[in-house]
Write an enzyme that holds these catalytic residues in place. Structure first.
Site, PDB file in Angstrom:
ATOM      1  CB  ILE A  55      -0.993  -0.010   1.197  1.00 42.48           C
ATOM      2  CG1 ILE A  55      -2.000   1.122   1.052  1.00 42.48           C
ATOM      3  CG2 ILE A  55      -0.249   0.062   2.531  1.00 42.48           C
ATOM      4  CD1 ILE A  55      -3.161   1.030   2.032  1.00 42.48           C
TER       5      ILE A  55
ATOM      6  CB  CYS B  71      34.636   3.626  12.080  1.00 43.19           C
ATOM      7  SG  CYS B  71      33.613   4.982  12.699  1.00 43.19           S
TER       8      CYS B  71
ATOM      9  CD  GLU C 162      30.088   4.914  20.839  1.00 43.81           C
ATOM     10  OE1 GLU C 162      29.111   4.438  20.225  1.00 43.81           O
ATOM     11  OE2 GLU C 162      31.248   4.930  20.381  1.00 43.81           O
TER      12      GLU C 162
ATOM     13  CG  HIS D  85      33.046   3.859   7.487  1.00 44.25           C
ATOM     14  ND1 HIS D  85      32.702   2.649   8.052  1.00 44.25           N
ATOM     15  CD2 HIS D  85      32.768   4.805   8.425  1.00 44.25           C
ATOM     16  CE1 HIS D  85      32.227   2.843   9.268  1.00 44.25           C
ATOM     17  NE2 HIS D  85      32.254   4.144   9.514  1.00 44.25           N
TER      18      HIS D  85
ATOM     19  CD  GLU E 205      33.423   0.413   5.244  1.00 40.12           C
ATOM     20  OE1 GLU E 205      32.627   0.513   6.197  1.00 40.12           O
ATOM     21  OE2 GLU E 205      34.645   0.687   5.341  1.00 40.12           O
TER      22      GLU E 205
END
Length: 541
Positions: free
Chosen positions: A150, A382, A406, A517, A519
């Site tokens: 939908i 990273c 972090e 990165h 890649e």
């Protein structure tokens, strides 16, 4: 050929994940090899504004473009096949479309009119498609999802309306569908394809070509049956059966002369394609001469699509070295000091990929220590670079509290820290950041990096002084510890406006960590130098 942009609309039926992106990229590759200026657009019907806040386990990899857009992983396939940089204009979602329309309505752009799916949402989609096709010979438009969903109806209405609006010979519809094999009866069944094409016709779209995904090749009678039941020419029923490598698909399409009907419908004239170099690389992917075993240490191993660009980059490097890269998938949560020797004893190289969050970092650092101490080629990307710094700080500098903000925002030794916006020495803003809806800022997209002369990184990039690679991260290496790192043999070999971009160990055959990165810029025809160097070092052990 006239200057007007031609459009190839690609839809999918029966099931998702059949490979529309690979089919689109393969057709684009052949058209580009024929000398045409080609681009691809992915239109995703989901309501998220972009995949940036979606879980890798939910959606797979978030692919980052050079201009900093977080996009669908299919854009990675597009870039890897086409060997071209795409942008935020090459991917949009329902969420982005509605956000734009609502913003225009609030500004009064619609002069108080009632805003509806038709015409306003559909017109916004059409405008975005046309913008992506500007100055191109061909724009291939892949509609995400499956016919019958939908949420995809406005997108299908948009390409239906465009087909009506455009002059004859400027657009064609390709429908990719499943031809399943029933083992019990030993038959390939065409009924799902017939139903899927019927659903397309019901909403006013008639396919000009049908690409049939199957486990095995289709015989002539079956293809003829599909042509009759779906109302397409016999040479417009194209097989896309399971292959050993996705990079075989352009060759498979070329063997079936897919460009002949495409050229005829779009008035492209005689198209000549030379895929000899591509064919050579594909042969090396399928039947390489050598073998190298790489430990891939990560935490999203339930869905390896989370690392799609990286696994493809390893294939690219292997093809150029005529070497099969045998990936040993290792869940970082299952690595401990007691078992790391046993887990990693038989590998030629160790790769620690990027990621967010604290889960699994202890195991990753055990793997990094093993690579450092045993002089096994190591590549950290990273978070993999950041953890290599923390491991070095803990075990070489004896900073036992070394950590990342972090994982512990109150750590007394923030080897990795959060900077919302980096300010240069002259007070200017050196690094663009993107505000996340989740509250943080991120470095996204391509940034230049100055490479230290004489470093391994410099040799990998053939002595180029400044390189450009893509980023997707919130935390940075703290320059406070740089002097101690370098004094003890961990050299900063790449930096950007004072930020540490790459590090490498002296007196080690290959130990490199990069904040970017690599890649994201690797292609089958042009592997990324860092990943190529890593596989070469692992293969030389």
């Amino acid at each position: 050929m006239s200057k007007q942009t031609r459009y190839i609309f690609i839809t999918g039926g029966v099931l998702s994940s059949l490979g529309k992106g690979i089919a689109a990229a393969s057709i684009a590759t052949l058209l580009k090899k024929a000398g045409l200026k080609v681009s691809i657009l992915k239109a995703d019907p989901y309501i998220n504004v972009d995949p940036g806040t979606m879980s890798p386990l939910e959606h797979g990899e978030v692919f980052v473009t050079d201009d900093g857009a977080e996009t669908d992983l299919d854009l990675g396939h597009y870039e890897r096949f086409l060997d071209e940089n795409l942008s935020q204009d090459n991917n949009f979602t329902t969420g982005r479309v509605y956000s734009s329309v609502i913003e225009k309505e609030r500004r009064g752009d619609y002069l108080g009119k009632t805003i509806q799916v038709i015409p306003h949402i559909v017109n916004e989609i059409v405008d975005r498609i046309k913008a992506a096709g500007k100055d191109k010979d061909i724009l291939i438009v892949e509609i995400g999802g499956t016919v019958g969903d939908i949420e995809g109806l406005p997108f299908l209405e948009a390409i239906r309306a465009m087909r009506v609006e455009l002059d004859k010979g400027l657009a064609m519809n390709i429908h990719l569908t499943l031809v399943p094999y029933l083992k019990a009866s030993g038959e390939l069944k065409t009924k799902p394809t017939q139903h899927s094409v019927g659903e397309l016709r019901r909403i006013g779209i008639t396919p000009d070509m049908v690409i049939c995904r199957s486990e095995m090749p289709l015989d002539k009678d079956l293809k003829d049956k599909i042509a009759r039941s779906c109302g397409v020419d016999k040479n417009c029923v194209i097989e896309s059966f399971d292959c050993q490598s996705i990079y075989q698909i352009p060759l498979l399409f070329m063997q079936q002369n897919i460009l002949d009907p495409i050229s005829s419908m779009l008035n492209l004239g005689q198209l000549k394609v030379d895929m000899s170099d591509w064919n050579t690389l594909v042969k090396r992917v399928i039947a390489p001469s050598d073998l190298v075993k790489i430990a891939f240490v990560g935490k999203y191993l339930e869905l390896k699509e989370s690392y799609k660009s990286l696994t493809e980059a390893l294939i690219h490097a292997g093809a150029h070295l005529d070497t099969k890269v045998d990936i040993k998938w290792i869940d970082s949560e299952k690595i401990y000091s007691e078992n790391v020797d046993e887990i990693l004893k038989d590998v030629d190289g160790i790769l620690v990929a990027g990621g967010f969050g604290k889960r699994g970092v202890e195991g990753k650092m055990e793997a990094i220590k093993f690579a450092r101490v045993n002089k096994i080629p190591y590549l950290g990307i990273c978070l993999g670079m950041q953890l290599s710094l923390i491991e070095f700080a803990k075990n070489v500098l004896n900073l036992k509290d070394a950590n990342s903000a972090e994982f512990d925002e109150n750590t007394p030794e923030p080897v990795i820290y959060l900077i919302d916006e980096f300010i240069g020495k002259d007070g200017s803003k050196q690094i663009r950041t993107h505000k996340s809806p989740l509250g943080g800022t991120m470095r996204l997209g391509g940034y230049e990096c100055d490479v230290k002369k004489g470093s391994i990184l410099s040799k990998l990039y053939n002595g180029v002084k400044t390189i450009k690679e893509r980023h997707r991260h919130r935390y940075e290496a703290n320059p406070k510890y740089r002097a101690e790192f370098e004094k003890n043999g961990l050299m900063v070999s790449g930096e950007s406006s004072g930020l540490i971009e790459a590090v490498e160990l002296k007196d080690h055959p290959f130990f490199i960590g990069v904040q970017f990165h690599p890649e994201f810029t690797s292609r089958l025809t042009k592997p990324n130098p860092v990943i190529l160097g890593f596989i070469d070092a692992a293969n030389s052990r």
